[in-house]
Design a protein around this motif. Structure first.
Motif, mmCIF file in Angstrom:
data_model
loop_
_atom_site.group_PDB
_atom_site.id
_atom_site.type_symbol
_atom_site.label_atom_id
_atom_site.label_comp_id
_atom_site.label_asym_id
_atom_site.label_seq_id
_atom_site.Cartn_x
_atom_site.Cartn_y
_atom_site.Cartn_z
ATOM 1 N N MET A 6 1.026 -8.911 17.027
ATOM 2 C CA MET A 6 2.302 -8.634 16.366
ATOM 3 C C MET A 6 3.426 -9.476 16.978
ATOM 4 O O MET A 6 4.284 -10.007 16.265
ATOM 5 N N LYS A 7 3.420 -9.624 18.311
ATOM 6 C CA LYS A 7 4.434 -10.446 18.984
ATOM 7 C C LYS A 7 4.304 -11.911 18.555
ATOM 8 O O LYS A 7 5.316 -12.574 18.294
ATOM 9 N N ARG A 8 3.072 -12.413 18.516
ATOM 10 C CA ARG A 8 2.859 -13.817 18.133
ATOM 11 C C ARG A 8 3.316 -14.070 16.704
ATOM 12 O O ARG A 8 3.978 -15.076 16.418
ATOM 13 N N VAL A 9 2.968 -13.174 15.810
ATOM 14 C CA VAL A 9 3.359 -13.333 14.407
ATOM 15 C C VAL A 9 4.872 -13.239 14.248
ATOM 16 O O VAL A 9 5.480 -14.008 13.493
ATOM 17 N N SER A 10 5.494 -12.294 14.971
ATOM 18 C CA SER A 10 6.953 -12.146 14.867
ATOM 19 C C SER A 10 7.665 -13.381 15.401
ATOM 20 O O SER A 10 8.697 -13.792 14.852
#
Length: 316
Positions: A302-306
């Motif tokens: 989720m952090k990488r995508v955000s």
């Protein structure tokens, strides 16, 4: 009971839940929120798995397939539940066949989930017990074949109970449920349904029971290997990858066995719909939460995508 002296019904009336006054709009809004959150949560998992390469593993592939199934599973019954909560006792359609279509799709997806949960247990077994050969044994082609076989087996097995039920003559029309399910429909038949009940129990019991036994056997093997791991950290890591799946299996099978094991007449009329809320509405709602709440890999994805989304938005 001889059906010659009865008039066959041409439509079914869903009894739904007896909610009155201010309770009805509250029940409707609560169910609507759960339904929308279920759709959003499962869609989120599907999109995240496809968007982040860090989740391109067999385990997350099967989780995304389960989420895709849950979208259809909950949508088979939730709109009907919302309609009955809003309008009370409601005719499902002027055609009885619509009721049997719902019955078939619901049981097809339910039995597909049984097979898929077994496949997911096999995936965890290979990952923990055969780590050196895991990616070879669970190649992309094997994953696709196992997922496709689960869907084919589920939709094939459901033909038997749905088809047999559709051939029955029905003399009563009010279904003591919020959707067309086996037990409440069988109570409306004009004829003795003992043979039908036996066939239904055999088909559903074999499909669900065999997968449940398979899951227990695979986790027994996993437990033996986990207990032999040298460090507490490695044991905790191996256990954490299985805990979410075990929770989903427990929720699904506990509620489903309560309804479908035994004769439909062995359960008090009207209780099936309350238990059905667990496996037809609550389990699809909880699945995304169970698989993401304490999952470090999902949080990191989720952090990488955000970060990628923010970078795209900042581009001129």
């Amino acid at each position: 009971m001889d059906h010659v002296n009865h008039t066959r019904t041409q439509s079914f009336l869903l009894a739904g839940f007896t909610t009155t006054g201010t309770l009805r709009p509250l029940a409707f809004l609560g169910t609507l929120c759960i339904y929308l959150l279920t759709l959003a949560g499962n869609l989120f998992i599907i999109v995240l798995v496809r968007a982040d390469s860090g989740l391109s593993t067999p385990m997350y592939f099967f989780i995304s397939v389960l989420s895709f199934l849950e979208l259809w599973y909950v949508s088979t019954t939730a709109p009907t539940l919302l309609h009955t909560l809003l309008h009370g006792r409601s005719p499902i359609s002027s055609a009885v066949s619509v009721c049997f279509v719902q019955l078939y799709i619901f049981h097809s997806l339910g039995m597909t989930e049984c097979f898929l949960l077994g496949v997911m247990a096999l995936d965890r077994y290979l990952a923990i017990c055969r780590p050196l050969h895991y990616h070879t044994l669970m190649s992309r082609q094997v994953r696709l074949w196992l997922a496709g076989a689960s869907w084919a087996a589920g939709f094939s097995a459901a033909l038997v109970p749905a088809g047999l039920t559709a051939t029955l003559p029905f003399c009563l029309k009010e279904v003591a449920h919020y959707f067309c399910d086996l037990a409440p429909l069988m109570r409306l038949a004009c004829v003795d349904t003992s043979w039908h009940n036996w066939v239904h129990g055999a088909v559903i019991g074999v499909a669900a029971g065999c997968n449940f036994v398979l899951i227990l056997g695979l986790y027994r093997g996993i437990l033996r290997v986990v207990l032999k791991l040298p460090s507490a950290a490695s044991r905790a890591k191996a256990s954490s990858t299985c805990s979410s799946h075990i929770t989903v299996v427990a929720l699904f099978y506990a509620s489903a066995f309560t309804v479908y094991v035994g004769s439909p007449r062995s359960h008090p009329e009207g209780t099936d719909k309350h238990i059905a809320l667990v496996y037809a509405l609550l389990t699809p709602f909880l699945n995304p939460v169970i698989y993401t709440l304490r999952n470090k890999e999902v949080k990191e994805a989720m952090k990488r995508v955000s970060v990628r989304i923010r970078a795209i938005l900042k581009e001129p």
